[in-house]
Design an enzyme around this catalytic site. Sequence first.
Site, short mmCIF file in Angstrom:
data_model
loop_
_atom_site.label_atom_id
_atom_site.label_comp_id
_atom_site.label_asym_id
_atom_site.label_seq_id
_atom_site.Cartn_x
_atom_site.Cartn_y
_atom_site.Cartn_z
N GLN A 1 37.37 30.16 43.70
CA GLN A 1 37.03 31.55 44.01
C GLN A 1 35.53 31.76 44.07
O GLN A 1 35.03 32.52 44.90
CB GLN A 1 37.65 32.48 42.97
CG GLN A 1 37.50 33.96 43.28
CD GLN A 1 38.15 34.37 44.58
OE1 GLN A 1 39.09 33.71 45.03
NE2 GLN A 1 37.67 35.43 45.18
N GLU A 2 34.80 31.10 43.20
CA GLU A 2 33.35 31.31 43.12
C GLU A 2 32.61 30.72 44.31
O GLU A 2 31.69 31.35 44.85
CB GLU A 2 32.81 30.68 41.83
CG GLU A 2 33.15 31.44 40.56
CD GLU A 2 32.37 32.74 40.42
OE1 GLU A 2 31.46 32.98 41.23
OE2 GLU A 2 32.68 33.51 39.50
N SER A 3 32.97 29.52 44.73
CA SER A 3 32.11 28.80 45.68
C SER A 3 32.84 28.10 46.81
O SER A 3 32.18 27.57 47.71
CB SER A 3 31.30 27.75 44.92
OG SER A 3 32.16 26.74 44.40
N TYR B 1 39.07 39.82 41.71
CA TYR B 1 38.67 38.50 41.22
C TYR B 1 39.67 37.95 40.21
O TYR B 1 40.05 36.77 40.28
CB TYR B 1 37.28 38.63 40.59
CG TYR B 1 36.69 37.36 40.03
CD1 TYR B 1 35.99 36.49 40.84
CD2 TYR B 1 36.80 37.05 38.67
CE1 TYR B 1 35.42 35.32 40.32
CE2 TYR B 1 36.24 35.90 38.15
CZ TYR B 1 35.55 35.04 38.97
OH TYR B 1 35.00 33.89 38.46
#
Length: 714
Positions: A572-574, A677
């Site tokens: 999810q972050e990168s 998120y």
Amino acid sequence: MRWSIVLMLSATLAGASAPIITTSSESNLALNASLANNRDSKSFDPLTYSSVEQRLAKLETQAQQTSENTDRVRARLVIADIHLNNRKFREAIAALDKLEIEYPLLADYVLLKRAQAQTQLRDLQGATTTWQSILTNFPNSPVAAEAMFALGQNQQILDKFPAHPRSQEAALRLLAQAPNRVDLIAHLATYFGDLKGISPTLDRLVASSPALTSEQWWAIADAYYKNFEFGKAANAYARATVNPLTAYQYARSLHRGRQIESAIVAYNRVVQQFPKSPQAPRALIRITQIESPEVAIAATDRIVANYPDTAGEALAIKATILQDKLGSPQAASNARNLLLERYGNSDAASQLRWRIAKGQARGGQLNNAIATVDAIIANSPDSDSAAEASFWAGKWANQIGDKSRAKKFFEFTIRQHPSSYYAWRAAGSLGWQVGTFTTARYTAPAIAIPSARTPLPAGSAKLQELYVLGLDRDARSQWQTELGAKRNLEPSEIFTDGVLRVAVQDNLVGIKTIESLDLIDVSSPQKVEIAKIKQHPAYMQSLYPFHYWDIISNWARERRLSPALVIGLMRQESRFEAQIRSRSGAIGLMQIMPDTGTWIASKKGVSNYNLDNPSDNISFGTWYLDYTHSRYSDNSMLAVASYNAGPGAVGRWVEERGVGDPDEFVNNIPYEETRDYVSKVLGNYWNYLRLYSPSVQQQIASLQQSSNLNASAK
């Protein structure tokens, strides 16, 4: 015999650096061939935990003992590739000996790897002979582009293999020598529009006013659009090849560039010029977003009259406009009733019923709410709303003491929407060992990563062979050459392109490309094709790849974190882009803010670190995820929310209203980004478990088998 062992063992590790050569011509040859070898340096073997030595031992046994010649020659090529990428060049040449004769399908790639190994051994005469052999015997193969590059034939690459990755490098080299060559700039725009930072290059091309073709303008427009240069994209689309897609993209560029009046005219032109295209109803939907209420209502009526597949969505929009903008509640009610009666199986009807069910539940009418969810399941079981609705119906059934009905709702959620976040919540509610909000941290069942590949739905036999063997850089080059400058891709080509991008760790674009299959407007036959594509094993495996798994596993074990939770958060972050930067300045795989990195370093007692380095970044990210868990008594929902919003914000929310029902807490997180998120990260965590944990897969299979038996009994 399945070709799983070769793929499982086809690791491609860091490439070798070029040896120091004394003469300039030899230096050029060595450098170019070394670059060819180094193109594999980012590859990552996600298919086994074993060491290189173990992989080679298994492969060599396979090559010697198998009775199938096809498997034997495949094994030898993969062995050579492993040796080549581990600087064992003599061993690579030995494995390749006479292999081009035994392996005619990939004879050109056998020669490629031999030439690379010869160059690294400083056998430049032998390398030159091999490169020339490629040009003589395989002049039309993408491998010939590698030979041309190694021999310094840059212009020849551009002319004969314009879409090959080496063509991009050749164009950039020649541009460095002649910055004003418009043909080179046009080449980059046409074939490599996703080149990072290409917008200034496009500006130079447009400013020079060359005689570009309509296809080139289309490529320029797409590149501008992907870089959010909407005004420039609109100007380019106006000169591009005229078809439904470019006409719609022209209107959309104007819309996103806030040229509203012009966008309205352009959207209407799409409908007039291409009334039977999938883009026509989408253009009318866009008109409802920017026109006056009266004109928007007329647009929805045109959709209902002419485009039944989009009529449900149009009626939902019409009801909202009548209710909120025109103050006509009765007319709005009529539109909603028509939606439910005539288009009750549409996604829009499912969304409407779900809103009704939530209102009934808030009013304490749980039986009515459950009945409304039953209607969703009966009419549109595959809709996104059905996943959320069926999970909540299970919760409501539990609240009224109907455990049997709750179980059925939860099982439906898992069976019909297995990739959804709500499937994970349903599985936890059924007592499956997949973790809950308070136990996910420690849930780490055994993971078994698939070792076999299924051929992709597009591309040549050569491409399929390269992909099945795990020679992903070679497969990607082959594919780019085959695809050329084609812009309007079929779903099978979109999927193949996305899979191969992820395979070579072009993850951000690759995953987005695969996900775009859910977003594009296509014909009814193509919708059927997309549904079939989603059953391909590479569909979910490419959306949830195992990049950096060895590093993740090590640090997760040290921090007592579920590796699936860590990789789910990283995805999810990168999207696994090690060098990525956010707009706020967060760095790398786990998106560490520099100040946070400094603070973590002080707590860890380290002074020498690099957040662009995957190991350091994952070390810091897992340390911080451990820290956020410790702040909230190992509650992963709060820990994940804190990773995104910060411990201070989450602490305030908990202090103000407590946690209560954790599902309600997630739904009421004040920050929309954090709310999304949390469900995305925990949904990712679930997908890694369901796709790769044998124990979870067995539970899902048993559930499916039970459902099939019940259906047969009826």
